[in-house]
Design an enzyme around this catalytic site. Sequence first.
Site, short mmCIF file in Angstrom:
data_model
loop_
_atom_site.label_atom_id
_atom_site.label_comp_id
_atom_site.label_asym_id
_atom_site.label_seq_id
_atom_site.Cartn_x
_atom_site.Cartn_y
_atom_site.Cartn_z
N LYS A 107 0.85 -1.19 0.00
CA LYS A 107 0.00 0.00 0.00
C LYS A 107 0.89 1.23 0.00
O LYS A 107 1.55 1.51 1.00
CB LYS A 107 -0.90 -0.02 1.24
CG LYS A 107 -1.88 -1.20 1.25
CD LYS A 107 -2.72 -1.27 2.50
CE LYS A 107 -3.69 -2.46 2.44
NZ LYS A 107 -4.44 -2.67 3.67
N LYS A 190 -5.01 5.89 3.41
CA LYS A 190 -5.49 5.57 4.76
C LYS A 190 -4.33 5.43 5.76
O LYS A 190 -4.49 5.69 6.94
CB LYS A 190 -6.40 4.33 4.74
CG LYS A 190 -5.74 3.00 4.38
CD LYS A 190 -5.14 2.28 5.55
CE LYS A 190 -4.29 1.10 5.14
NZ LYS A 190 -3.65 0.41 6.26
N ASP A 243 -10.92 0.17 5.07
CA ASP A 243 -9.55 0.10 5.60
C ASP A 243 -9.24 1.32 6.46
O ASP A 243 -8.47 1.24 7.42
CB ASP A 243 -8.56 -0.03 4.43
CG ASP A 243 -7.31 -0.79 4.82
OD1 ASP A 243 -7.18 -1.18 6.00
OD2 ASP A 243 -6.45 -1.00 3.94
N THR A 247 -7.87 1.07 10.25
CA THR A 247 -6.53 1.57 10.56
C THR A 247 -6.58 2.78 11.50
O THR A 247 -5.63 3.02 12.24
CB THR A 247 -5.78 1.89 9.25
OG1 THR A 247 -6.07 0.86 8.30
CG2 THR A 247 -4.30 1.93 9.44
N SER A 253 -2.68 -1.41 14.24
CA SER A 253 -2.11 -0.80 13.03
C SER A 253 -0.79 -0.13 13.38
O SER A 253 -0.70 0.64 14.33
CB SER A 253 -3.08 0.26 12.47
OG SER A 253 -2.35 1.24 11.75
N LYS A 272 9.29 -1.36 12.97
CA LYS A 272 7.95 -1.63 12.43
C LYS A 272 7.73 -0.77 11.20
O LYS A 272 7.93 0.45 11.25
CB LYS A 272 6.86 -1.28 13.46
CG LYS A 272 6.90 -2.14 14.70
CD LYS A 272 6.14 -3.42 14.46
CE LYS A 272 6.10 -4.25 15.74
NZ LYS A 272 5.66 -5.60 15.49
N LEU A 273 7.31 -1.40 10.11
CA LEU A 273 7.07 -0.67 8.86
C LEU A 273 5.74 0.09 8.96
O LEU A 273 4.68 -0.51 9.08
CB LEU A 273 6.99 -1.67 7.70
CG LEU A 273 6.57 -1.10 6.34
CD1 LEU A 273 7.69 -0.26 5.74
CD2 LEU A 273 6.19 -2.22 5.38
#
Length: 326
Positions: A107, A190, A243, A247, A253, A272-273
């Site tokens: 995304k 988002k 979404d 999120t 999230s 964490k990405l």
Amino acid sequence: MTAFRSVAVIGAGAWGTALATMAARAGRNVTLWARNAEHAARIQSSRDNPRLPGVRLAPDIVVTSDLAAASRAEMLLIATPAQHLRGAVNMLASYLTKPVPIIACAKGIEHGTHKFMTDVIAEAAPHAQPAILSGPSFADDVARGLPTAVTLAARDDALASSLVQALGSPTFRPYHSTDIRGVEIGGAAKNVLAIAVGIAVGRKLGASAQAALTTRGFAELTRLGRALGARSETLTGLSGLGDLILTCASPQSRNFALGLALGRGEQPPAGKLAEGEFTAPVLIELAASQGIEMPVSEAVASILGGRSTIDAAISGLLTRPFKAEE
Ligand SMILES: NC(=O)C1=CN([C@@H]2O[C@H](COP(=O)(O)OP(=O)(O)OC[C@H]3O[C@@H](n4cnc5c(N)ncnc54)[C@H](OP(=O)(O)O)[C@@H]3O)[C@@H](O)[C@H]2O)C=CC1
Ligand SMILES: O=C(CO)COP(=O)(O)O
């Protein structure tokens, strides 16, 4: 349309691992490709990926770092971070000799080019039939077989439909669509908006502010979507509003969690990405190029870019001129 028997997932992070599990549950022969040979061998023997702890891989999923072998699958899912998708598809392209569906599962929007994921796939792999899978779906939920619904879009409806047939199961419900751009915009935007909402929650601005910011965030996502030709049912569908709701409401999230930490004045979670961090600057460049106002996303980009403090950004949003709701 052919029934797809084999699936390869490129990228063995949390999402790639969950997607491999999902595809195996749908009855496909699954290969999960990791770029690091040692990493691949360890997952293949332990059946456990530290990037998605606590999830046991089905015994028939093959984990490999052999890209030539992975590229022989009848359908490919790309689950690298968005900014690495081009690199992964470039490598893959040299093994592809006939048309094959390549489904973007990342995304984001590419830095520099402002391109969405399926455009990058089309450029990097001329044999690809690009598609996109996106929607409210945490890797952990999908891997555990909790009920999940997403949107899967391809230019050709028959192709989208047959990809859905191949991946769907009673616990994973993809809905098919031909609105590729609409799906891509929702998934990219988002993440940025979830950082904003996380910041508001971290600053203890209250549940009313959380709802207001999520809704105004949706308004700007919709404005950009319309400008780029997205359909309204996509924007209000799983990959858009669906979404966004997920999120912007859950500390599960990573984007929300990043905002939460920033709002609390804490260090963001390490390792964490949070794709929204990378998408924010390119999203506002894209919006500006279309003459679209995205004040919430701009505030996030300014905070992350060090051009604004959190308090100044909040005050800036709250003192914008009153206007008609649209
Ligand atoms: N996690 C989730 O719940 C969901 C994630 N997504 C999206 O999926 C994408 C990936 O996220 P996620 O899996 O969670 O991230 P992770 O950080 O868990 O994993 C990213 C994976 O990509 C691999 N990778 C990085 N660069 C490359 C490259 N150049 N070539 C090949 N592989 C590479 C990494 O390899 P290595 O291990 O060697 O570093 C790692 O395995 C993001 O765009 C995210 O928004 C979408 C829906 C749900
Ligand atoms: O895309 C996701 C859920 O649909 C995952 O969200 P995060 O990347 O913010 O964890």
